[in-house]
Design an enzyme around this catalytic site. Structure first.
Site, PDB file in Angstrom:
ATOM      1  N   GLY A  12       0.810  -1.214   0.000  1.00 31.83           N
ATOM      2  CA  GLY A  12       0.000   0.000   0.000  1.00 31.83           C
ATOM      3  C   GLY A  12       0.843   1.263   0.000  1.00 31.83           C
ATOM      4  O   GLY A  12       2.076   1.217   0.124  1.00 31.83           O
ATOM      5  N   ASP A  13       0.186   2.403  -0.195  1.00 30.31           N
ATOM      6  CA  ASP A  13       0.817   3.724  -0.149  1.00 30.31           C
ATOM      7  C   ASP A  13       1.902   3.900  -1.202  1.00 30.31           C
ATOM      8  O   ASP A  13       2.874   4.640  -1.000  1.00 30.31           O
ATOM      9  CB  ASP A  13       1.407   3.999   1.247  1.00 30.31           C
ATOM     10  N   LYS A  16      -0.709   5.573  -5.505  1.00 31.11           N
ATOM     11  CA  LYS A  16      -1.793   5.306  -6.461  1.00 31.11           C
ATOM     12  C   LYS A  16      -2.613   6.569  -6.731  1.00 31.11           C
ATOM     13  O   LYS A  16      -2.941   6.875  -7.869  1.00 31.11           O
ATOM     14  CB  LYS A  16      -2.722   4.205  -5.897  1.00 31.11           C
ATOM     15  N   GLY A  17      -2.946   7.300  -5.634  1.00 26.24           N
ATOM     16  CA  GLY A  17      -3.766   8.508  -5.783  1.00 26.24           C
ATOM     17  C   GLY A  17      -3.105   9.506  -6.713  1.00 26.24           C
ATOM     18  O   GLY A  17      -3.753  10.071  -7.600  1.00 26.24           O
ATOM     19  N   ALA A  39      -8.025   3.157   3.177  1.00 30.04           N
ATOM     20  CA  ALA A  39      -7.172   3.778   2.159  1.00 30.04           C
ATOM     21  C   ALA A  39      -6.989   5.266   2.446  1.00 30.04           C
ATOM     22  O   ALA A  39      -7.879   5.920   2.992  1.00 30.04           O
ATOM     23  CB  ALA A  39      -7.824   3.614   0.788  1.00 30.04           C
ATOM     24  N   GLY A  40      -5.818   5.776   2.080  1.00 30.75           N
ATOM     25  CA  GLY A  40      -5.572   7.219   2.095  1.00 30.75           C
ATOM     26  C   GLY A  40      -4.788   7.534   0.836  1.00 30.75           C
ATOM     27  O   GLY A  40      -3.632   7.134   0.719  1.00 30.75           O
ATOM     28  N   HIS A  41      -5.434   8.154  -0.131  1.00 31.85           N
ATOM     29  CA  HIS A  41      -4.800   8.413  -1.422  1.00 31.85           C
ATOM     30  C   HIS A  41      -4.515   9.910  -1.551  1.00 31.85           C
ATOM     31  O   HIS A  41      -5.437  10.717  -1.607  1.00 31.85           O
ATOM     32  CB  HIS A  41      -5.691   7.911  -2.561  1.00 31.85           C
ATOM     33  N   GLN A 224      -5.044  -0.187  -1.139  1.00 28.43           N
ATOM     34  CA  GLN A 224      -4.067  -1.057  -0.481  1.00 28.43           C
ATOM     35  C   GLN A 224      -3.058  -1.572  -1.532  1.00 28.43           C
ATOM     36  O   GLN A 224      -2.861  -0.917  -2.540  1.00 28.43           O
ATOM     37  CB  GLN A 224      -4.747  -2.227   0.252  1.00 28.43           C
ATOM     38  N   THR A 301      -3.809   7.156   9.144  1.00 31.17           N
ATOM     39  CA  THR A 301      -3.658   7.044  10.605  1.00 31.17           C
ATOM     40  C   THR A 301      -2.512   7.878  11.160  1.00 31.17           C
ATOM     41  O   THR A 301      -2.393   8.013  12.380  1.00 31.17           O
ATOM     42  CB  THR A 301      -3.389   5.572  10.985  1.00 31.17           C
ATOM     43  N   ARG A 305       5.530   4.795   8.869  1.00 31.59           N
ATOM     44  CA  ARG A 305       5.603   3.637   7.980  1.00 31.59           C
ATOM     45  C   ARG A 305       6.968   2.979   8.167  1.00 31.59           C
ATOM     46  O   ARG A 305       7.976   3.681   8.265  1.00 31.59           O
ATOM     47  CB  ARG A 305       5.423   4.064   6.518  1.00 31.59           C
ATOM     48  N   ASP A 333      13.049   9.956  -6.215  1.00 28.49           N
ATOM     49  CA  ASP A 333      13.695  11.177  -5.678  1.00 28.49           C
ATOM     50  C   ASP A 333      14.118  11.000  -4.216  1.00 28.49           C
ATOM     51  O   ASP A 333      15.082  11.606  -3.762  1.00 28.49           O
ATOM     52  CB  ASP A 333      12.737  12.380  -5.790  1.00 28.49           C
ATOM     53  N   SER A 412       8.056   8.661 -11.298  1.00 34.45           N
ATOM     54  CA  SER A 412       7.550   9.783 -10.496  1.00 34.45           C
ATOM     55  C   SER A 412       8.700  10.332  -9.662  1.00 34.45           C
ATOM     56  O   SER A 412       9.414   9.574  -9.006  1.00 34.45           O
ATOM     57  CB  SER A 412       6.411   9.284  -9.618  1.00 34.45           C
TER      58      SER A 412
END
Ligand code: GDP
Ligand code: IMO
Ligand code: MG
Length: 425
Positions: A12-13, A16-17, A39-41, A224, A301, A305, A333, A412
């Site tokens: 996850g993370d 994606k967003g 999820a947090g995008h 996720q 949350t 990480r 980066d 990216s």
């Protein structure tokens, strides 16, 4: 006919967003197919930073329709907050956002059960986001759940009361103290239910299949990551849905033969929030540095990480399970100015070298075997063209491509929509 998938390949993370938002103008429809507000995008553009939890990441493009599919679980209170958070962008949400009548609803008591279940597990806790995801999917597969379509029916309140009663018995059996007020949660919940009612509630499988016939372009947005998949992730340290490509078929009602491209998103390193195995995890100053520079704190949350090196055994496994056709590498980066980069190419377990992701990875002592790459010093966050990237990064990318045998079509180099390099390979 064309439906593309965008999926996270790690825990996850992956970003994606950011990518859904960056490519959304290529699509008529963006659809979330599983997961919920765990999820947090994150999306960044024009100085705004915005985190979405349930609403698809195409919402900032006026010309695309966003669908919350049947496989998603919705928390009405969180949904209402998300809607309010979008007010300042003047988006015509009634025109651009549709919700499947088949999507299941997270009840306040689902969240309390999640908290009790985690508390009862002690050191073996999953590290859940405590959004009620597991208990809601349990009620779905147990055939007890409440769906979005139910809230417009007369029998809604009695359905709610019955399920709540059942949950309260379960909660008392846990005998755990949790800091959640049912009254408070219910007040947010019922306000959220009214908000959901004001949207277009549809049979989204019908809508999407008709759109495919009409030649519309659809992007299914995963939540996720593959290593959190209920079947193929590091069970039981996983989420409760199929995060892999098969989940898009069941979570939207589109057949496998409608899927065209499968875009896999991965970080140039690895992160994980919550408990569970993580063979390449770093416990030293490099791990801390990656966390600091990459702002590796949970978008949902706020938890730290866990950070580690890129794991190509795990990546190859995810690519295989999903049928990934193109890769996007994120956050390279963040690795700038680290002298030496390691990449895991196999594991040693019980003295034996293996090159696959084993079923019992949780219970085994896994030693990752690494190869070494020279790092680069240059700040790459303003690079617009692949030719201006440092040779060492290109070497890193070329190696990954040759190892997993799937092309990397996007690099990216920062969180902003514009910090994206598209490769014409
Ligand atoms: P998601 O859940 O996959 O959408 O990812 P998250 O939003 O939870 O976490 C990704 C984080 O990295 C967010 O804070 C993004 O703004 C940020 N991000 C995305 N791509 C890049 C990148 O290429 N470089 C850097 N430095 N940050 C990025
Ligand atoms: P996005 O879409 C990272 C993790 C939790 C926990 C496990 C189970 O932003 O990539 P759950 O709340 O589902 O019961 O938690 O899964 N988890 C995520 N980790 N990104 C996510 O979503 C996650 N959603 C759940 O930390 O380890
Ligand atoms: Mg996230």
């Amino acid at each position: 006919m064309s439906l593309d998938l965008l999926l996270g390949l790690q825990w996850g993370d992956e970003g994606k967003g950011k990518i859904v938002d960056a490519i959304t103008s290529n699509y008529d429809i963006i659809a979330r197919f599983q997961g919920g507000p765990n999820a947090g995008h994150t999306i960044e553009f024009d100085g705004h930073k915005h985190v979405l939890h349930t609403i698809p990441s195409g919402i900032f493009n006026d010309n695309s329709i966003n669908i919350i599919g049947n496989g998603v679980v919705i928390d009405p209170g969180i949904f209402l907050k998300e809607i309010n958070g979008l007010n300042k962008f003047n988006i015509d949400l009634n025109k651009n956002l549709f919700i499947s009548k088949r999507a299941h609803i997270i009840l306040p008591t689902h969240k309390i059960i999640d908290a009790c279940s985690e508390a009862s597990k002690g050191k073996k806790k999953i590290g859940s986001t405590l959004k009620g995801i597991g208990p809601t999917y349990m009620d779905k597969t147990g055939r007890n759940g409440i769906r979005v379509g139910d809230i417009i029916d007369d029998s809604w309140q009695s359905k709610y009361d019955n399920l709540k009663e059942k949950h309260l018995k379960l909660i008392s059996n846990f005998n755990q103290k949790v800091e959640l007020s049912l009254d408070q949660l219910e007040s947010e919940f019922f306000e959220g239910i009214e908000c959901i009612k004001s949207f277009n509630l549809i049979e989204s499988e019908n809508y999407l299949n008709n759109a495919i016939i009409e030649g519309k372009k659809i992007l299914a947005e995963g939540a996720q990551g593959s290593l959190l998949d209920i079947d193929f992730g590091t069970y039981p340290y996983v989420t409760s849905s199929n995060t892999t490509s098969a989940g898009a078929c069941s979570g939207l009602g589109v057949a496998p033969n409608k899927i065209k491209n499968i875009r896999g998103i991965f970080k140039a390193y690895t992160t994980r929030v919550g408990s569970g195995p993580f063979p390449t995890e770093l416990f030293d100053s490099i791990g801390e540095r990656i966390r600091d520079v990459g702002h590796e704190y949970g978008a949902t949350t706020g938890r730290d990480r866990r950070c580690g090196w890129l794991d190509l055994v795990a990546l190859k496994y995810s690519i295989q399970i999903n049928g990934v056709t193109e890769l996007n590498i994120m956050k390279s980066d963040v690795l700038s100015s680290i002298d030496k980069l390691l990449v895991c190419t196999s594991y040693t377990i019980d003295g034996e070298e293996i090159n696959f992701f084993p079923y019992d990875i949780n219970s085994k002592d896994v030693t990752p075997n690494y190869i070494e790459f020279k790092g680069w010093d240059q700040d790459i966050t303003n690079v617009k063209n692949e030719d201006d990237l440092p040779d060492e990064l290109i070497e890193y990318i070329n190696y990954i491509e040759s190892f997993v045998e799937v092309p990397i079509k996007l690099i990216s180099v920062g969180p902003d929509r514009k910090q994206t390099i598209y490769r014409n390979k």
